[in-house]
Design an enzyme around this catalytic site. Structure first.
Site, PDB file in Angstrom:
ATOM      1  N   GLY A  90     -25.283  13.370  58.921  1.00  0.00           N
ATOM      2  CA  GLY A  90     -24.430  14.432  58.829  1.00  0.00           C
ATOM      3  C   GLY A  90     -22.942  13.824  58.203  1.00  0.00           C
ATOM      4  O   GLY A  90     -22.799  12.812  58.189  1.00  0.00           O
ATOM      5  N   GLY A 125     -13.974   8.324  60.831  1.00  0.00           N
ATOM      6  CA  GLY A 125     -13.808   9.426  60.092  1.00  0.00           C
ATOM      7  C   GLY A 125     -12.907   9.416  58.693  1.00  0.00           C
ATOM      8  O   GLY A 125     -12.510  10.279  58.143  1.00  0.00           O
ATOM      9  N   ARG A 175     -13.455  15.804  46.245  1.00  0.00           N
ATOM     10  CA  ARG A 175     -14.581  15.694  45.481  1.00  0.00           C
ATOM     11  C   ARG A 175     -14.890  17.027  45.090  1.00  0.00           C
ATOM     12  O   ARG A 175     -14.758  18.032  45.792  1.00  0.00           O
ATOM     13  CB  ARG A 175     -15.778  14.893  46.160  1.00  0.00           C
ATOM     14  CG  ARG A 175     -17.039  14.562  45.431  1.00  0.00           C
ATOM     15  CD  ARG A 175     -18.076  14.484  46.415  1.00  0.00           C
ATOM     16  NE  ARG A 175     -18.207  12.993  46.869  1.00  0.00           N
ATOM     17  CZ  ARG A 175     -18.654  12.774  47.747  1.00  0.00           C
ATOM     18  NH1 ARG A 175     -19.352  13.570  48.729  1.00  0.00           N
ATOM     19  NH2 ARG A 175     -18.560  11.724  48.201  1.00  0.00           N
ATOM     20  N   ARG A 182     -28.266  17.511  49.924  1.00  0.00           N
ATOM     21  CA  ARG A 182     -28.873  16.335  49.593  1.00  0.00           C
ATOM     22  C   ARG A 182     -30.432  16.325  49.997  1.00  0.00           C
ATOM     23  O   ARG A 182     -30.777  17.351  50.716  1.00  0.00           O
ATOM     24  CB  ARG A 182     -28.262  15.120  50.473  1.00  0.00           C
ATOM     25  CG  ARG A 182     -26.879  15.041  50.591  1.00  0.00           C
ATOM     26  CD  ARG A 182     -26.375  15.035  51.948  1.00  0.00           C
ATOM     27  NE  ARG A 182     -24.687  15.117  51.701  1.00  0.00           N
ATOM     28  CZ  ARG A 182     -23.778  14.191  51.699  1.00  0.00           C
ATOM     29  NH1 ARG A 182     -24.363  12.929  51.670  1.00  0.00           N
ATOM     30  NH2 ARG A 182     -22.487  14.321  51.810  1.00  0.00           N
ATOM     31  N   ASP A 251     -30.034  10.658  52.047  1.00  0.00           N
ATOM     32  CA  ASP A 251     -28.726  11.388  51.966  1.00  0.00           C
ATOM     33  C   ASP A 251     -27.698  11.332  50.951  1.00  0.00           C
ATOM     34  O   ASP A 251     -26.830  11.902  50.969  1.00  0.00           O
ATOM     35  CB  ASP A 251     -28.130  10.876  53.501  1.00  0.00           C
ATOM     36  CG  ASP A 251     -27.907   9.482  53.530  1.00  0.00           C
ATOM     37  OD1 ASP A 251     -28.826   8.568  53.508  1.00  0.00           O
ATOM     38  OD2 ASP A 251     -26.675   9.046  53.776  1.00  0.00           O
ATOM     39  N   ASN A 252     -27.979  10.177  50.006  1.00  0.00           N
ATOM     40  CA  ASN A 252     -27.140   9.974  49.063  1.00  0.00           C
ATOM     41  C   ASN A 252     -27.497  10.632  47.612  1.00  0.00           C
ATOM     42  O   ASN A 252     -27.117  10.412  46.494  1.00  0.00           O
ATOM     43  CB  ASN A 252     -26.427   8.793  48.724  1.00  0.00           C
ATOM     44  CG  ASN A 252     -25.524   8.198  49.880  1.00  0.00           C
ATOM     45  OD1 ASN A 252     -25.023   9.039  50.535  1.00  0.00           O
ATOM     46  ND2 ASN A 252     -25.623   6.975  50.119  1.00  0.00           N
TER      47      ASN A 252
HETATM   48  P1  AMP Z   1     -22.470   6.483  53.365  1.00  0.00           P
HETATM   49  O1  AMP Z   1     -23.012   5.167  53.331  1.00  0.00           O
HETATM   50  O2  AMP Z   1     -21.020   6.503  52.806  1.00  0.00           O
HETATM   51  O3  AMP Z   1     -23.698   7.366  52.575  1.00  0.00           O
HETATM   52  O4  AMP Z   1     -22.391   6.852  54.910  1.00  0.00           O
HETATM   53  C1  AMP Z   1     -23.687   7.061  55.579  1.00  0.00           C
HETATM   54  C2  AMP Z   1     -23.196   8.127  56.687  1.00  0.00           C
HETATM   55  O5  AMP Z   1     -22.311   7.490  57.306  1.00  0.00           O
HETATM   56  C3  AMP Z   1     -22.654   9.322  56.376  1.00  0.00           C
HETATM   57  O6  AMP Z   1     -23.155  10.279  57.133  1.00  0.00           O
HETATM   58  C4  AMP Z   1     -21.186   9.183  56.513  1.00  0.00           C
HETATM   59  O7  AMP Z   1     -20.512  10.405  56.816  1.00  0.00           O
HETATM   60  C5  AMP Z   1     -21.163   8.157  57.736  1.00  0.00           C
HETATM   61  N1  AMP Z   1     -19.820   7.317  57.593  1.00  0.00           N
HETATM   62  C6  AMP Z   1     -19.484   6.374  56.599  1.00  0.00           C
HETATM   63  N2  AMP Z   1     -18.214   5.924  57.059  1.00  0.00           N
HETATM   64  C7  AMP Z   1     -17.756   6.560  58.161  1.00  0.00           C
HETATM   65  C8  AMP Z   1     -16.520   6.702  58.643  1.00  0.00           C
HETATM   66  N3  AMP Z   1     -15.497   5.705  58.515  1.00  0.00           N
HETATM   67  N4  AMP Z   1     -16.460   7.209  59.843  1.00  0.00           N
HETATM   68  C9  AMP Z   1     -17.458   8.460  59.921  1.00  0.00           C
HETATM   69  N5  AMP Z   1     -18.476   8.399  59.379  1.00  0.00           N
HETATM   70  C10 AMP Z   1     -18.621   7.462  58.335  1.00  0.00           C
HETATM   71 MG    MG Z   2     -23.216   9.210  51.947  1.00  0.00          MG
END
Ligand code: AMP
Ligand code: MG
Length: 496
Positions: A90, A125, A175, A182, A251-252
């Protein structure tokens, strides 16, 4: 062109209801300031670029204020990460503020880095300035290259310290995307045994992105097939451009086939199918040459998530179309890069083994063996004239110049078999072989200036350059050069 307050919102995703998201208000940045903004992206939502200078713009997109039309929410999803299913992801640091409707369709407006959500897990976050600048520049660079991608409206900086491998600067990024649904969104509802939600989500995506399928009896199968085609085409564009995504978790993977979630991405310097841009990807799962295969794996995961509405046999049959769709799309792009026209004057004059694919494969093998810069090779090849020797600049790219000359003999034979003049072919090649790409060291130089001196001129310069990557721009020759050897193929950290 509209002011911020006049943007027309229509929040369809919000109307889908509770199982799909949590409502969350953004948490702003301290003392926010504008880092960069894209006029081209603003125009997509009919936003007047003059608005960038208003304090309201900075307040809004740092998460310090909201507009009456906003209904901020964090979407829920799951996903296969590096091959393993993670049942609860999420938006941990992104909020869908609202959807803007324009003549060119509907755009999601997502604010990244505005604080924690129920899906943040252990994360803060927040986003660091470095990764926001990278996503900003790469989104707009990909659009400049004609590759399907999400877009970036702006980056806003803040004074809050962010704790990563070192203390970094905070920022938010806005964005724009056709959709933030996704593959992993469908997986979440499938694995929580909520078929009603899978159906509701599929119906919403079909209504929005494939309206002609809405009445079809086999609409879910057709929808799945359409996603397969779009994904195949997107990945073909990546391979032809030398783009390495780095984190192809489900998820990406965007349901509309846009390049999505710019983390440790990189453009190839030297051509190398085994190149891994993500330092955490120790096994090389997402190596450059693996990307087409991973596309298939991810689509299989999506197929499974839709299996309450499509039979297993249908899923298999639909998936079987992926490889030919990819191969065809990639071959068409590589033909253009090589200046090979479809119509040949006298095909009989070309030996069987010298098919266009064989010609392309042979060149790539030579580039791999000789460690040749992918972008520079194709640009220099664009200047080749029939029945001449390779220019010194072109030949110098290969240590084994003789093998390249032998390849060139075949290439020359192929060019002579088509009706294009040198000038026509060269112009066509230069329209698809970029002179400028977002190399990591270029992005890094802009980031360091931004972090250390709050000087964003280099970001602006790169944005301007990469919006028109095929056109030679005065005074920018250094930006078209190969990277210094220390900067070649550096692996990047996922921590952003
Ligand atoms: P990503 O690798 O950027 O696709 O992130 C994978 C998951 O980790 C997603 O659900 C992001 O929202 C979450 N996420 C990544 N970085 C953070 C962060 N600094 N704080 C909270 N959630 C994060
Ligand atoms: Mg992501």
């Amino acid at each position: 062109m509209k002011t911020l307050e006049a943007l027309p919102f229509d929040n369809r995703f919000h109307r889908l209801g509770k199982p799909f998201y949590s409502e969350v208000q953004p948490q702003g940045l301290t003392a926010p300031f504008l880092v960069c903004a894209s006029e081209a992206a603003a125009r997509l939502i009919d936003l007047d670029p003059q608005e960038f200078r208003r304090p309201e713009f900075t307040a809004l997109f740092s998460g310090n204020a909201i507009l009456p039309g906003f209904q901020p929410l964090a979407m829920v999803y799951a996903g296969h990460q590096f091959g393993f299913y993670n049942p609860q992801l999420g938006d941990g640091r992104a909020l869908l503020l609202g959807e803007v409707t324009t003549k060119s369709g509907r755009w999601d407006l997502v604010l990244k880095g505005a604080g924690q959500t129920p899906y943040s897990r252990t994360g803060d976050g927040r986003c660091v300035l470095r990764s926001c600048i990278r996503e900003f520049l790469c989104s707009e660079a990909m659009a400049g290259l004609g590759i399907p991608t999400t877009r970036a409206l702006c980056v806003i900086g803040g004074e809050d310290p962010i704790f990563r491998e070192r203390i970094e600067k905070s920022a938010t990024l806005v964005r724009l995307a056709r959709s933030h649904v996704r593959f992993g969104s469908f997986e979440y509802f499938h694995y929580t045994e909520n078929d009603t939600a899978v159906k509701q989500l599929a119906d919403a995506v079909i209504a929005e992105h494939h309206p002609s399928l809405s009445e079809a009896k086999d609409k879910y199968l057709q929808f799945f097939s359409a996603v397969i085609k779009r994904t195949a085409s997107m990945i073909a564009h990546w391979q032809a451009a030398g783009f390495c995504h780095g984190v192809m978790n489900t998820d990406n993977m965007s349901i509309v086939g846009e390049t999505f979630d710019y983390g440790p991405f990189a453009f190839l310097d030297d051509y190398d199918p085994t190149y891994v841009c993500n330092r955490s990807d120790e096994k090389g799962r997402y190596a450059f040459g693996q990307q087409p295969e991973i596309g298939y794996t991810n689509l299989s995961a999506l197929g499974l998530a839709l299996s309450a509405f499509i039979t297993e046999a249908e899923i298999r049959e639909a998936l079987a179309a992926y490889a030919p769709a990819y191969t065809q799309a990639y071959a068409a792009l590589m033909r253009k890069k090589l200046g090979l026209a479809h119509t040949i004057k006298n095909e009989a004059s070309l030996p069987e083994q010298e098919s266009d694919q064989a010609l392309c494969d042979a060149l790539l093998a030579l580039m791999d063996f000789n460690g040749v810069d992918y972008t520079i090779l194709f640009r220099r090849l664009s200047d080749y004239e029939i029945d001449t020797k390779a220019s010194p600049a072109l030949r110098a790219l290969f240590l084994d110049g003789e093998s390249f000359e032998s390849w060139l003999v075949k290439y020359n034979r192929r060019l002579k078999a088509q009706a294009l003049s040198d000038a026509e072919r060269q112009a066509g090649m230069k329209a698809v072989n970029p002179l400028y790409i977002l190399r990591n060291h270029l992005a890094q130089a802009a980031i360091e200036k931004a972090e250390q001196e709050k000087d964003f001129s280099e970001v602006d310069k790169l944005l301007k350059l990469l919006t028109r990557p095929f056109d030679e721009q005065p005074g920018m020759a250094a930006y078209a050069e190969a990277p210094p050897s220390w900067a070649k193929s550096l692996p990047l950290s996922c921590s952003s």
